[in-house]
Design a protein around this motif. Structure first.
Motif, mmCIF file in Angstrom:
data_model
loop_
_atom_site.group_PDB
_atom_site.id
_atom_site.type_symbol
_atom_site.label_atom_id
_atom_site.label_comp_id
_atom_site.label_asym_id
_atom_site.label_seq_id
_atom_site.Cartn_x
_atom_site.Cartn_y
_atom_site.Cartn_z
ATOM 1 N N ARG A 1 0.967 -1.310 -0.042
ATOM 2 C CA ARG A 1 0.110 0.025 -0.078
ATOM 3 C C ARG A 1 0.914 1.379 -0.057
ATOM 4 N NH1 ARG A 1 -2.370 3.641 4.599
ATOM 5 N NH2 ARG A 1 -4.185 4.689 3.115
ATOM 6 N N PHE A 2 1.853 1.205 0.913
ATOM 7 C CA PHE A 2 2.730 2.576 1.033
ATOM 8 C C PHE A 2 3.525 2.668 -0.383
ATOM 9 C CE2 PHE A 2 2.287 1.515 5.356
ATOM 10 C CZ PHE A 2 1.891 2.635 5.717
ATOM 11 N N GLU A 3 3.935 1.498 -1.083
ATOM 12 C CA GLU A 3 4.369 1.722 -2.287
ATOM 13 C C GLU A 3 3.463 2.125 -3.351
ATOM 14 O OE1 GLU A 3 5.692 -2.567 -2.900
ATOM 15 O OE2 GLU A 3 7.366 -2.483 -1.578
ATOM 16 N N ARG A 4 2.362 1.521 -3.359
ATOM 17 C CA ARG A 4 1.492 2.220 -4.431
ATOM 18 C C ARG A 4 1.177 3.799 -4.196
ATOM 19 N NH1 ARG A 4 -3.884 2.909 -3.422
ATOM 20 N NH2 ARG A 4 -3.725 1.703 -1.733
ATOM 21 N N VAL A 5 1.206 4.100 -3.018
ATOM 22 C CA VAL A 5 0.820 5.717 -2.691
ATOM 23 C C VAL A 5 1.921 6.504 -3.035
ATOM 24 C CG1 VAL A 5 0.738 7.370 -0.733
ATOM 25 C CG2 VAL A 5 -0.516 5.319 -0.486
ATOM 26 N N ARG A 6 3.402 5.781 -3.097
ATOM 27 C CA ARG A 6 4.418 6.475 -3.588
ATOM 28 C C ARG A 6 4.527 6.888 -4.958
ATOM 29 N NH1 ARG A 6 8.570 7.627 -0.153
ATOM 30 N NH2 ARG A 6 9.991 7.863 -2.141
ATOM 31 N N ARG A 7 4.123 5.593 -5.860
ATOM 32 C CA ARG A 7 3.913 5.577 -7.181
ATOM 33 C C ARG A 7 2.874 6.410 -7.713
ATOM 34 N NH1 ARG A 7 3.628 0.522 -7.195
ATOM 35 N NH2 ARG A 7 1.034 0.463 -7.523
ATOM 36 N N GLU A 8 1.642 6.414 -6.946
ATOM 37 C CA GLU A 8 0.589 7.545 -7.415
ATOM 38 C C GLU A 8 1.189 8.932 -7.192
ATOM 39 O OE1 GLU A 8 -2.756 6.168 -5.348
ATOM 40 O OE2 GLU A 8 -3.007 4.517 -6.709
#
Length: 486
Positions: free
Chosen positions: A294-301
């Motif tokens: 989830r944190f990786e997805r937030v960083r990507r977005e």
């Protein structure tokens, strides 16, 4: 010199954070470089994705020096049927513009991204409330004089920029405005910060609009699994992740009576059963919010670079039901009964802002996820499993009479979702339909019964308040919170 009869009118609809205002500034800067008279106004949108902020520009495509001291008269707001260029940063915003009459086949060039950011009205629906994207694109072809539609968000992400630069490039490359590419690029450079990334996105979209580059193909939307084996595999994987192998084995056992029957019914029951068994509680929410993915997805977005800090704040509002859901069954039952008698089910909801990207906030939320082994002993677990068993028995009984009827009974599980008041409403509507149309049907004809269940379910999903369902059943649906004693 023959002067144009009217200025060129441009309407931009952009969501928060997409740089619609910056794009309007770029357009004004480019027009100023060419000494074109121009004017820009904006109308703020509404939060929570109920409408975009709109920017309206009028541009007179003649140098001021050629006007002999005259000045064009500009309007502050757009009018239906008089917009030359409509720019939308998201597909349904383009649909909203068409619905409001700003796109006309005689005049308007429509430039829009085909990606979706779901509106509040879509998310509020009890079932799949997403608008049909194909209807918007089909309407665009009929209502606009010219269309330029492709996934501009994807192009922006590949270019490392915000979508406004891609929209600006598509607008400049379309040739609909008398603005040379150099003036547009210079406007971006003068804005300063992030200019290089913006120029990459601008150039990529400009080439697509000018026809020298092919637009990226839209990604195929995810398809719902329909084959029984695929559904079973996905269901087992989901429930292993949710509660472990033992819980997945319960799923297998529950599915056994359906596996030798109609495969379509078995696949639908398998899909709905897996979703219901992985119901949302505070343990599940905490688990999902604190996963590394989830944190990786937030960083990507958000486009964070390596080593760049990103702060994540989660907004939670737990109350009596959420607290009771993880208590032992006898305590949770007593607490809910007490709250219902006094009308206090929603009286103690506490708003919390937790920085889950920080150590303290992360551990606080993660500690709830560590309650997963306790879940089978909790109050809500027992309540959900009891209702699941009742639903499965009703589907199995209906299957003995008619497959279509069994499918309609199975589909009633779509009413059960979420937690708190959303779960309360859905459960109440589910029980009303089960009582009135499944266990005590007004007709012995299974086809008529199936039709009645379908209409009632659709009414409940369209109107969670229960009024539409009450009209469909011919009697009011009462699920309202108990009134507090005085």
């Amino acid at each position: 010199m023959n002067l144009p009869e009217r200025p060129i009118t441009i309407l931009i609809a952009a969501l928060g954070g997409e740089g619609g205002g910056v794009m309007a500034d770029w357009l004004m800067d480019a027009a100023t470089q060419l000494d074109f008279p121009a004017q820009s106004t904006s109308i703020p949108g509404v939060a929570q994705r109920t409408g975009a902020t709109t920017y309206y520009l009028e541009m007179f495509p003649i140098e001021r020096g050629s006007l002999a001291g005259k000045e064009p008269v500009f309007s502050l707001t757009p009018s239906p049927g008089n917009v030359d260029v409509m720019v939308a940063s998201e597909l349904v915003e383009a649909g909203r513009a068409m619905q409001n009459g700003y796109v006309s086949p005689e005049r308007t060039t429509l430039i829009a991204s085909t990606h979706r950011i779901y509106a509040t009205a879509e998310k509020m629906q009890m079932a799949d409330g997403r608008f049909d994207s194909a209807r918007v694109t089909d309407a665009a072809k009929q209502l606009a004089k010219r269309t330029l539609l492709f996934d501009m968000r994807e192009l922006a992400q590949k270019s490392g920029t915000v979508i406004n630069a891609v929209l600006f490039g598509a607008l400049a490359g379309s040739g609909v405005l008398p603005l040379p590419r150099e003036a547009c690029e210079q406007a971006i450079r003068r804005a300063g910060r992030g200019a290089e990334a913006s120029l990459r996105g601008f150039a990529a979209a400009y080439d697509i609009a000018a026809g020298s580059r092919v637009a990226p193909q839209p990604s195929a939307p995810p398809q719902r699994a329909t084959a029984l084996d695929e559904v079973m595999n996905l269901g087992i994987a989901r429930l292993k992740d949710y509660q472990g192998e033992a819980y997945a084995e319960i799923y297998r056992e529950r599915m056994k009576p359906f596996l030798d029957g109609d495969p379509k019914l078995a696949a639908e029951v398998g899909r709905l059963l897996a979703l219901w068994m992985s119901y949302e509680d505070i343990i599940r929410v905490a688990d999902l919010k604190t996963r590394a993915s989830r944190f990786e997805r937030v960083r990507r977005e958000v486009g964070a670079k390596e080593g760049e800090p990103v702060v994540v704040i989660d907004y939670l509002k737990p109350g009596v039901e959420e607290f009771a859901s993880v208590l032992p069954a006898f305590l949770g039952r007593r607490l809910i009964a007490w709250a219902e008698r006094r009308g206090k089910l929603d009286a103690y909801n506490v708003g919390m802002h937790i920085k889950t990207s920080g150590a303290f906030g992360y551990l606080l939320v993660r500690s709830l996820a560590w309650l997963k082994p306790w879940r089978p002993y909790s109050y809500r677990y027992g309540e959900e499993q009891q209702l699941i068993e009742r639903w499965l028995a009703l589907v199995a009984d209906a299957a003995k009479r008619d497959r279509a009827l069994a499918l309609e009974v199975a589909a009633c599980a779509n009413l059960i979702k979420g937690y708190g008041e959303t779960h309360r409403r859905g459960k109440a509507n589910f029980l009303v339909i089960v009582d009135a149309l499944v266990e005590n049907p007004p007709t012995a004809d299974p086809r008529e019964q199936a039709a009645a269940i379908r209409k009632a379910r659709e009414a409940a999903l369209a109107d969670p308040e229960g009024q539409a369902l009450g009209k469909q059943l011919g009697k009011p649906v009462v699920w309202l919170k108990p009134v507090a004693r005085t």
